[in-house]
Design a protein around this motif. Sequence first.
Motif, PDB file in Angstrom:
ATOM      1  N   ALA A 176      81.346 -11.124  47.276  1.00  0.00           N
ATOM      2  CA  ALA A 176      80.682 -11.654  46.074  1.00  0.00           C
ATOM      3  C   ALA A 176      79.962 -12.961  46.393  1.00  0.00           C
ATOM      4  O   ALA A 176      78.829 -13.184  45.942  1.00  0.00           O
ATOM      5  N   HIS A 177      80.584 -13.824  47.170  1.00  0.00           N
ATOM      6  CA  HIS A 177      79.958 -15.094  47.545  1.00  0.00           C
ATOM      7  C   HIS A 177      78.732 -14.837  48.425  1.00  0.00           C
ATOM      8  O   HIS A 177      77.707 -15.527  48.297  1.00  0.00           O
ATOM      9  N   THR A 178      78.831 -13.853  49.317  1.00  0.00           N
ATOM     10  CA  THR A 178      77.701 -13.514  50.201  1.00  0.00           C
ATOM     11  C   THR A 178      76.510 -13.020  49.388  1.00  0.00           C
ATOM     12  O   THR A 178      75.364 -13.403  49.630  1.00  0.00           O
ATOM     13  N   ILE A 179      76.779 -12.154  48.406  1.00  0.00           N
ATOM     14  CA  ILE A 179      75.704 -11.621  47.560  1.00  0.00           C
ATOM     15  C   ILE A 179      75.048 -12.745  46.763  1.00  0.00           C
ATOM     16  O   ILE A 179      73.819 -12.807  46.645  1.00  0.00           O
ATOM     17  N   HIS A 180      75.859 -13.630  46.223  1.00  0.00           N
ATOM     18  CA  HIS A 180      75.321 -14.745  45.431  1.00  0.00           C
ATOM     19  C   HIS A 180      74.456 -15.659  46.291  1.00  0.00           C
ATOM     20  O   HIS A 180      73.369 -16.096  45.868  1.00  0.00           O
ATOM     21  N   ALA A 181      74.907 -15.936  47.507  1.00  0.00           N
ATOM     22  CA  ALA A 181      74.129 -16.787  48.410  1.00  0.00           C
ATOM     23  C   ALA A 181      72.812 -16.114  48.795  1.00  0.00           C
ATOM     24  O   ALA A 181      71.762 -16.768  48.866  1.00  0.00           O
ATOM     25  N   GLU A 182      72.854 -14.794  49.028  1.00  0.00           N
ATOM     26  CA  GLU A 182      71.652 -14.048  49.389  1.00  0.00           C
ATOM     27  C   GLU A 182      70.658 -14.046  48.233  1.00  0.00           C
ATOM     28  O   GLU A 182      69.452 -14.249  48.418  1.00  0.00           O
ATOM     29  N   ALA A 183      71.147 -13.828  47.019  1.00  0.00           N
ATOM     30  CA  ALA A 183      70.265 -13.797  45.845  1.00  0.00           C
ATOM     31  C   ALA A 183      69.660 -15.169  45.576  1.00  0.00           C
ATOM     32  O   ALA A 183      68.494 -15.285  45.181  1.00  0.00           O
ATOM     33  N   SER A 184      70.431 -16.222  45.793  1.00  0.00           N
ATOM     34  CA  SER A 184      69.941 -17.576  45.534  1.00  0.00           C
ATOM     35  C   SER A 184      68.892 -18.003  46.556  1.00  0.00           C
ATOM     36  O   SER A 184      68.082 -18.893  46.282  1.00  0.00           O
ATOM     37  N   GLY A 185      68.888 -17.335  47.700  1.00  0.00           N
ATOM     38  CA  GLY A 185      67.934 -17.707  48.739  1.00  0.00           C
ATOM     39  C   GLY A 185      66.620 -16.966  48.672  1.00  0.00           C
ATOM     40  O   GLY A 185      65.764 -17.140  49.543  1.00  0.00           O
ATOM     41  N   HIS A 186      66.454 -16.115  47.661  1.00  0.00           N
ATOM     42  CA  HIS A 186      65.215 -15.337  47.542  1.00  0.00           C
ATOM     43  C   HIS A 186      64.497 -15.627  46.231  1.00  0.00           C
ATOM     44  O   HIS A 186      65.119 -16.026  45.245  1.00  0.00           O
ATOM     45  N   ILE A 187      63.206 -15.390  46.267  1.00  0.00           N
ATOM     46  CA  ILE A 187      62.376 -15.515  45.074  1.00  0.00           C
ATOM     47  C   ILE A 187      61.761 -14.158  44.781  1.00  0.00           C
ATOM     48  O   ILE A 187      61.075 -13.582  45.633  1.00  0.00           O
ATOM     49  N   GLY A 188      62.033 -13.642  43.580  1.00  0.00           N
ATOM     50  CA  GLY A 188      61.451 -12.365  43.213  1.00  0.00           C
ATOM     51  C   GLY A 188      59.961 -12.481  42.959  1.00  0.00           C
ATOM     52  O   GLY A 188      59.526 -13.344  42.184  1.00  0.00           O
TER      53      GLY A 188
END
Length: 395
Positions: free
Chosen positions: A219-231
């Motif tokens: 869950a932490h990995t997914i959150h970090a990955e999502a926070s590092g991208h811009i849609g």
Amino acid sequence: MNSVGIDISKGRSTIAVMRPFGEVVISPFEVRHTDSELSELARQLKILDGETRVVMEATGNYHAPVAKLLHDAGLYVSVVNAKLVHDYGNNELRRVKTDRKDAVKLANYGLDRWLTLTRYVPEEDTRLLLKNCYRQYRQYSKVQTVLKNNLISLLDTVFPNVNRLFSSPAREDGSEKWVDFVAEFWHCRCVSEKSEKAFANKYQRWCRKYGYNFNEAKAHTIHAEASGHIGVMPMSETTKLLVEQAVAQLRATSTALAALKHEMQYPAVMDMFGVGPTLGPQLIAEIGDVRRFYSKKALVAYAGLDAPPNDSGDVTGRHKSMSKIGASSLRRTLFLVMTVYLQNAPLDEPVYQFMDKKRAEGKPYRVYMMASANKFLRIYYATVKAYLESLEHTA
């Protein structure tokens, strides 16, 4: 001695009846592929004087209802390969091709090959269903690949690399974790706008709902990955609709694939190395009852893996290539089986020993793969034939 030539078309056929020396028994006429008209055709042919044999080309699925009805009516039916008839009798400078001419041509072919015409035998239900399941399975596999690539391409604009965050294999029903995940979290902002703890709680509830294992570190990995991208695409209802539609199409195709794979479970040759729950039914479907081949060489020729002689005068051809005149679907399945051998390298298996020997001789990749498929097919013939004969003895 009546030779009936039937030129098959979609929904209708042209019939011509000939006797030796060019005698026309019945002038070419058309019938539709309805039960009433084909039954009437069978009745007319059965009252002809002398022995009657029916000849038609193999034309995909179009010839099947005609051949089956006439066979069930008690007529001698022969379904011949179109290649055998294509060049027959073309000794005229002016080429004319009509349905009536083709029907006469088939009738004359039947007269010339009267003693060697192979009798048509309808496929048993099991093989027919297996073969069609396999053909549909191949088509759906191609569609699934296209839809999966389409969804990944769409996600690159809303939630890049989300498909790489999950490594769980597909379930028996065809569902995949990353596909189910993006159906719920369809935009990176669906994750990044929540706090890490809030997302972990929601992700846990989602895992419980769909029966997936929860891992807090994931869950932490997914959150970090999502926070590092811009849609690139905005978080709007239209974007959500596009993702949901792409997911729905992929899910439907994956479910159909899983159902077909389940239907193709058939235990006849599962003990052979390289044959699994998918490739085994594919082989059975494409080959059918091996007893219909008079020898293993005939089965190899049916697959198009034989190398016909290429001699002329005092010259003996040394570099012979595969005929490739046969079942292309069977050759593809055999190639997949050989890939399993190559990847697993079972040293105690005769097929792999033969493959390794050909590689050591410096043979090209496709040459040693198809030569090994030839050997595998011969072993398959002997194994399955012995198995079927043992069933007959115990019955």
